[in-house]
Design a protein around this motif. Structure first.
Motif, PDB file in Angstrom:
ATOM      1  N   THR A   1       0.834  -1.209   0.000  1.00  0.00           N
ATOM      2  CA  THR A   1       0.000   0.000   0.000  1.00  0.00           C
ATOM      3  C   THR A   1       0.863   1.250   0.000  1.00  0.00           C
ATOM      4  O   THR A   1       0.526   2.249  -0.656  1.00  0.00           O
ATOM      5  CB  THR A   1      -0.929  -0.009   1.227  1.00  0.00           C
TER       6      THR A   1
ATOM      7  N   ARG B   1       0.796   4.345  -2.790  1.00  0.00           N
ATOM      8  CA  ARG B   1       0.682   5.779  -2.515  1.00  0.00           C
ATOM      9  C   ARG B   1       1.856   6.553  -3.102  1.00  0.00           C
ATOM     10  O   ARG B   1       1.685   7.678  -3.606  1.00  0.00           O
ATOM     11  CB  ARG B   1       0.615   6.004  -0.999  1.00  0.00           C
TER      12      ARG B   1
ATOM     13  N   GLY C   1      -3.537  11.681   3.256  1.00  0.00           N
ATOM     14  CA  GLY C   1      -4.703  10.881   2.933  1.00  0.00           C
ATOM     15  C   GLY C   1      -5.936  11.690   2.625  1.00  0.00           C
ATOM     16  O   GLY C   1      -7.055  11.161   2.710  1.00  0.00           O
TER      17      GLY C   1
ATOM     18  N   VAL D   1      -7.091  10.839  -5.336  1.00  0.00           N
ATOM     19  CA  VAL D   1      -6.554   9.520  -4.977  1.00  0.00           C
ATOM     20  C   VAL D   1      -7.592   8.840  -4.097  1.00  0.00           C
ATOM     21  O   VAL D   1      -7.817   9.237  -2.956  1.00  0.00           O
ATOM     22  CB  VAL D   1      -5.203   9.644  -4.257  1.00  0.00           C
TER      23      VAL D   1
ATOM     24  N   GLU E   1      -8.718   5.637  -2.114  1.00  0.00           N
ATOM     25  CA  GLU E   1      -8.235   4.391  -1.510  1.00  0.00           C
ATOM     26  C   GLU E   1      -9.420   3.638  -0.913  1.00  0.00           C
ATOM     27  O   GLU E   1     -10.112   4.139  -0.020  1.00  0.00           O
ATOM     28  CB  GLU E   1      -7.202   4.689  -0.426  1.00  0.00           C
TER      29      GLU E   1
ATOM     30  N   ASP F   1     -11.161   0.000   0.672  1.00  0.00           N
ATOM     31  CA  ASP F   1     -10.946  -1.280   1.356  1.00  0.00           C
ATOM     32  C   ASP F   1     -11.791  -2.349   0.664  1.00  0.00           C
ATOM     33  O   ASP F   1     -13.020  -2.308   0.713  1.00  0.00           O
ATOM     34  CB  ASP F   1     -11.336  -1.149   2.827  1.00  0.00           C
TER      35      ASP F   1
ATOM     36  N   ILE G   1      -6.889   3.043  -5.601  1.00  0.00           N
ATOM     37  CA  ILE G   1      -6.146   2.012  -4.871  1.00  0.00           C
ATOM     38  C   ILE G   1      -7.150   1.122  -4.141  1.00  0.00           C
ATOM     39  O   ILE G   1      -7.891   1.606  -3.280  1.00  0.00           O
ATOM     40  CB  ILE G   1      -5.160   2.632  -3.863  1.00  0.00           C
TER      41      ILE G   1
ATOM     42  N   ASP H   1      -7.304  -1.940  -1.725  1.00  0.00           N
ATOM     43  CA  ASP H   1      -6.546  -2.839  -0.841  1.00  0.00           C
ATOM     44  C   ASP H   1      -7.348  -4.112  -0.585  1.00  0.00           C
ATOM     45  O   ASP H   1      -8.581  -4.076  -0.512  1.00  0.00           O
ATOM     46  CB  ASP H   1      -6.239  -2.117   0.467  1.00  0.00           C
TER      47      ASP H   1
END
Length: 582
Positions: free
Chosen positions: A52, A56, A85, A90, A92, A94, A124, A126
Motif C-alpha cells: 500500500t 501511494r 490521505g 486519490v 483508496e 478497502d 487504490i 486494498d
C-alpha cells in the motif's frame, strides 16, 4: 493525547525509503522516467512489506507538481494531500468492505470524470481478493479500456483468489519478505533516530519475531519500548514479547549434538516452564538444523544471510560437530515430530521424547567407510594358504546333566569349505581322517559340487577384497574348464565392477589359490540356469541366526542381502494404516 505509532510515523515517503523491494521500485521509477506507466497494477506479497505504501508513492509520483517524476518533492500541495490521505483524486478503497457489484458500479461511474486538481485519478483497492466474482466481472470492461486519466492499483496478500481475467489486465509486482539483515539495519536506524537504547542481540530477536514484515517489526518495537521505558535489549524483548532466549535454543542443539539426553530433557523442561510453546520450539529447531546443513554443505557465508553475524559463527561451530548425514537425519526426524506435535494433545511429551531420541542417536558410519573397514579387517585376517583350510570351530551347548546347571561342554566339528552348517560331531577323529584323505587325493577341489566350488571361491575372494566379494555375490558359477572359470552376472552394475582390470587380477589370483592351477576368469552377462546354486551361507556362518531379508515387493538386492548377512542387520518395513473413508 495524540500519539502517532512508529509504523505510521516512519512510513516511506520516497521510493528510496522502501526497504527490501528494489526490484519493484526500480521498475516503477524507470517506467515513470520513460513515460511507460501502465493503467493497472497488481501488488501482491506478504503483509507489512510495503504494498500500500508503494501504491501511494506511485500516486504521489504521478500527481506531483514537479512530475510525473520518480522522485516526488513531498513539498507541493498534491504530495502533502496524498501523504495526509486527503487527496480528492486519490481514492483508496478497502476491498473487504466494498465487495458488491453496486460498489464497483459506483466506482466505474465516478472515474469517468476528470481529476479535480491532480494529473491522474488513482484508484487504490486494498485486499482486492475480497471482491466477489460479480464485482470483478463488473470491473472488467473499465479495467481493460479505462479513461486516459485513470490508474488502477490493486494490493493483495492472496493473488490466487483473483480471477485470471483480472490478472491478465494488470502488471503484476511480487513483493518479497524483507531480509533479516535489512530489518535489523532499519530498526537500528529507527532506534537511533528516536533516542532508544538498543543492542544487536535485541534487535536481531525483534527482527526475527517480525518474520520479514517491517510494519510488524515497528509495531513490536513500539510494544517493547513501552514495556522497558526506552530500552531495547535482548532481555527486554524476551520479557515484553514472551519469546525464548536464543541461547537456550543453542544449548538444546549443543546437547543433542553431544549425545546428552539428560541435558536435553532438562533444557526442554525449562523452556516449557518459561512458557515457550512446544510447536514453536519444534519450528525453531527445524530452522536451526536447516541452517546447520546449509553451513555444512557450503562454506559461503552469504548462504546464511538471514542470520545475524553473531549467530553465523555459532552455526558453523555446531555444524562442525557432526556429519552432514547426521544433521539431515535430525532434520528429517524433527519434520516428523512437527507433524506429530500438530496432531497430538500432549505436545510437550511428544517434543521431549523426540529430542531425547535425537540425543541418543550415535553418529552414522558412511557405507563406504564401513566397507573399507571390513576390507581392512579381512586383509589382516586373510589366510596365506593355497586354498581355504578346513575351519575348526567350537560350539557350546548346555550339558545334559541335570546337576550341572549353567555348565557347558565343548564339541569340536570340522566344517568343509562352503558348507552352510556344522557336521554332526559323532566321531571327530574319523571326520578329520576322512577330510585329510580327501584333500590329499584331490587337491584341485575338482571333487566338489558346483555349488561348493562357488562357495569356496567366494570365501577366497572375500579374504582378499571384501568390496569385490559384494559384487561377486550377485553372480553365479557357469562352468569350470581346464583353463577358465566362467562367471555369469545378470545385473549391469555388478558386471562393470567385475570387469575392471584390478578386480580381474584379484579374481584370477583367487581362482589359482582355490583351484590349485592358473585359470583365466571369464565374466559374462547371462541368466542363471537350473543347475546354478546360489550360496546359502559362507564358511563360519552356519550358526549365525538368519534374519529375514524379504520386503513386500519380493527379494531384496543381492548386495543388500550380503551386507545384512555380514553386518547382522535386518530390513524393517513401515506400514501406515489408512482410516476408512479418507
Amino acid at each position: 493525547m495524540s500519539y502517532l505509532v512508529l509504523a505510521r510515523k516512519w512510513r516511506p515517503q520516497t521510493f528510496d525509503d522502501v526497504i527490501g523491494q528494489e526490484h519493484v521500485t526500480r521498475t516503477l521509477r524507470n517506467a515513470i522516467r520513460s513515460e511507460r506507466v501502465a493503467h493497472a497494477f497488481l501488488f501482491t506479497g506478504p503483509r507489512g512489506v510495503g504494498k500500500t505504501t508503494t501504491a501511494r508513492l506511485l500516486a504521489k509520483a504521478l500527481n506531483c507538481k514537479q512530475g510525473p517524476t520518480p522522485d516526488p518533492c513531498n513539498a507541493c500541495s498534491q504530495c502533502e494531500e496524498i501523504t495526509n490521505g486527503s487527496a480528492i483524486d486519490v481514492l483508496e478503497i478497502d476491498g473487504a468492505s466494498h465487495t458488491g457489484v453496486d460498489n464497483v458500479r459506483d466506482l466505474t461511474e465516478g472515474v469517468q470524470y476528470r481529476p479535480a486538481t491532480g494529473r491522474f485519478r488513482v484508484v487504490i483497492i486494498d485486499e482486492v481478493h475480497m471482491l466477489s466474482n460479480a464485482a470483478f466481472n463488473a470491473l472488467l470492461k473499465t479495467l481493460e479500456e479505462p479513461p486516459a486519466h485513470v490508474k488502477f492499483i490493486f494490493a493483495t496478500t492472496e493473488s490466487h483468489k483473483i480471477l485470471q481475467t483480472i490478472l491478465s489486465r494488470c502488471q503484476r509486482y511480487d513483493f518479497k519478505r524483507i531480509p533479516l539483515r535489512d530489518l535489523i539495519q532499519q530498526l537500528r536506524h529507527l532506534t537511533q533516530a528516536e533516542g532508544f537504547e538498543c543492542d544487536e542481540a535485541g534487535l536481531a530477536l525483534l527482527a526475527r519475531e517480525a518474520d520479514g514484515s517491517l510494519r510488524d517489526a515497528e509495531s513490536l518495537l513500539d510494544q517493547v519500548v513501552a514495556w522497558s521505558n526506552g530500552r531495547v535489549d535482548e532481555a527486554a524483548v524476551r520479557d515484553a514479547l514472551g519469546v525464548a532466549d536464543r541461547q537456550a535454543l543453542f544449548r538444546v542443539v549443543e546437547a543433542i549434538l553431544a549425545e546428552d539426553p539428560a541435558q536435553v530433557l532438562r533444557l526442554t523442561g525449562d523452556l516449557y516452564q518459561y512458557g515457550y510453546d512446544p510447536r514453536r520450539l519444534c519450528h525453531d529447531l527445524l530452522t536451526h538444523f536447516h541452517d546447520l546443513v546449509v553451513a555444512k554443505v557450503s562454506a559461503d557465508v552469504s548462504v546464511l544471510a538471514d542470520l545475524p553475524d553473531h549467530e553465523v559463527e555459532i552455526v558453523h561451530k555446531q555444524a562442525a560437530l557432526r556429519s552432514r548425514e547426521d544433521l539431515q537425519r535430525f532434520f528429517a526426524s524433527l519434520l516428523e515430530t512437527e507433524e506429530a506435535v500438530r496432531k497430538s494433545a500432549y505436545t510437550q511429551l511428544v517434543i521431549e521424547m523426540a529430542l531425547v531420541k535425537l540425543a541418543s542417536q550415535p553418529p552414522v558410519l558412511p557405507i563406504q567407510e564401513a566397507l573399507a573397514k571390513l576390507e581392512e579387517l579381512q586383509t589382516q585376517l586373510g589366510s596365506s594358504s593355497s586354498r581355504p583350510a578346513p575351519a575348526r570351530q567350537q560350539r557350546f551347548r548346555p550339558a545334559a546333566s541335570a546337576g550341572s546347571v549353567g555348565s557347558i561342554e565343548s564339541v569340536e566339528s570340522v566344517e568343509s569349505v562352503g558348507s552352510s552348517g556344522l557336521k554332526d560331531p559323532k566321531d571327530s577323529t574319523d571326520a578329520k581322517d576322512s577330510t585329510d584323505a580327501k584333500d590329499s587325493k584331490d587337491p584341485t577341489a575338482e571333487h566338489l559340487e558346483q555349488g561348493e566350488q562357488w562357495d569356496g571361491f567366494l570365501a577366497t575372494v572375500r579374504s582378499r577384497k571384501i568390496s569385490l566379494f559384494f559384487a561377486l555375490k550377485a553372480g553365479y558359477l557357469l562352468d569350470v574348464t581346464p583353463t577358465a572359470l566362467q562367471i555369469g552376472v545378470n545385473k549391469d552394475p555388478y558386471l562393470k565392477e567385475l570387469l575392471r582390470q584390478e578386480n580381474r587380477t584379484v579374481l584370477e589370483e583367487s581362482a589359482e589359490q582355490f583351484f590349485g592351477r592358473k585359470l583365466s576368469v571369464e565374466v559374462q552377462k547371462d541368466r542363471p540356469g537350473p543347475a546354478t546354486k546360489q550360496p546359502s551361507s559362507l564358511p563360519g556362518e552356519g550358526d549365525r541366526p538368519q534374519k529375514s531379508t524379504q520386503d513386500p515387493a519380493g527379494s531384496v538386492d543381492p548386495l543388500v542381502r550380503t551386507a545384512l548377512d555380514i553386518l547382522g542387520g535386518e530390513i524393517q518395513t513401515r506400514r501406515t494404516s489408512r482410516a476408512s473413508g479418507t
